[in-house]
Scaffold this active site. Structure first.
Site, PDB file in Angstrom:
ATOM      1  N   HIS A  75      31.770  97.452 -15.319  1.00 53.78           N
ATOM      2  CA  HIS A  75      32.562  98.057 -16.374  1.00 53.78           C
ATOM      3  C   HIS A  75      32.490  97.147 -17.588  1.00 53.78           C
ATOM      4  O   HIS A  75      32.004  96.016 -17.490  1.00 53.78           O
ATOM      5  CB  HIS A  75      34.025  98.250 -15.934  1.00 53.78           C
ATOM      6  CG  HIS A  75      34.712  96.978 -15.602  1.00 53.78           C
ATOM      7  ND1 HIS A  75      34.540  96.327 -14.387  1.00 53.78           N
ATOM      8  CD2 HIS A  75      35.550  96.198 -16.317  1.00 53.78           C
ATOM      9  CE1 HIS A  75      35.257  95.228 -14.378  1.00 53.78           C
ATOM     10  NE2 HIS A  75      35.880  95.106 -15.546  1.00 53.78           N
ATOM     11  N   ALA A  76      32.936  97.632 -18.703  1.00 54.14           N
ATOM     12  CA  ALA A  76      32.966  96.840 -19.930  1.00 54.14           C
ATOM     13  C   ALA A  76      34.093  97.372 -20.800  1.00 54.14           C
ATOM     14  O   ALA A  76      34.680  98.423 -20.516  1.00 54.14           O
ATOM     15  CB  ALA A  76      31.633  96.933 -20.665  1.00 54.14           C
TER      16      ALA A  76
END
Length: 148
Positions: free
Chosen positions: A66-67
């Site tokens: 994820h980011a």
């Protein structure tokens, strides 16, 4: 519920990846192809590992790429990739990774909610083995629903 976001087209089983970057790209491609995010989000997931290390490897054998969204996520999404063979991410306790559960969310609050809900999977100590044993997206979906 997150399992409502998970569709067969967001699951890939027994993916071969030469390294962790290729594994994250396989995960991100599912989200991009489904219109959940653009390629810059996938690049941000990879950049995050380069910057912070393998923080997304949360338990033995499982990573949650994820980011931080930066206008590059159009809607919340979740995908699952099982790797065959497993890939090292450089985590001294939880390598190698067999399963990636990628998430994207347009805002940080939704992102944290996704992470919290997915953490329920870890209550089942066999979750990685169960997901790795799946041969079809439908089997992965059925297994994921059993965790919640």
């Amino acid at each position: 519920m997150l399992t409502d976001l998970l569709k067969p087209e967001l699951v890939a089983c027994h993916v071969e990846a030469s390294d962790w970057e290729e594994a994250i790209r396989a995960c991100g491609k599912l989200l991009v192809d489904a219109g959940k995010c653009d390629q810059s989000y996938v690049d941000a997931m990879i950049s995050s590992v380069h910057k912070f290390g393998p923080y997304m490897v949360l338990e033995e054998g499982i990573a949650m790429p994820h980011a931080q969204a930066d206008g590059n996520v159009s809607e919340a999404g979740i995908c699952v990739v099982t790797l065959d063979p497993a890939v090292a991410f450089g985590h001294e306790d939880f390598d190698p990774v067999h399963v990636l559960v990628g998430i994207c969310a347009p805002d940080p609050k939704a992102h944290l909610g996704c992470l919290a809900e997915l953490s329920q999977m870890f209550e089942d100590e066999d979750c990685v083995a169960k997901l790795s044993a799946c041969d079809t997206p439908e089997q992965v979906l059925e297994t994921m629903r059993s965790f919640f």
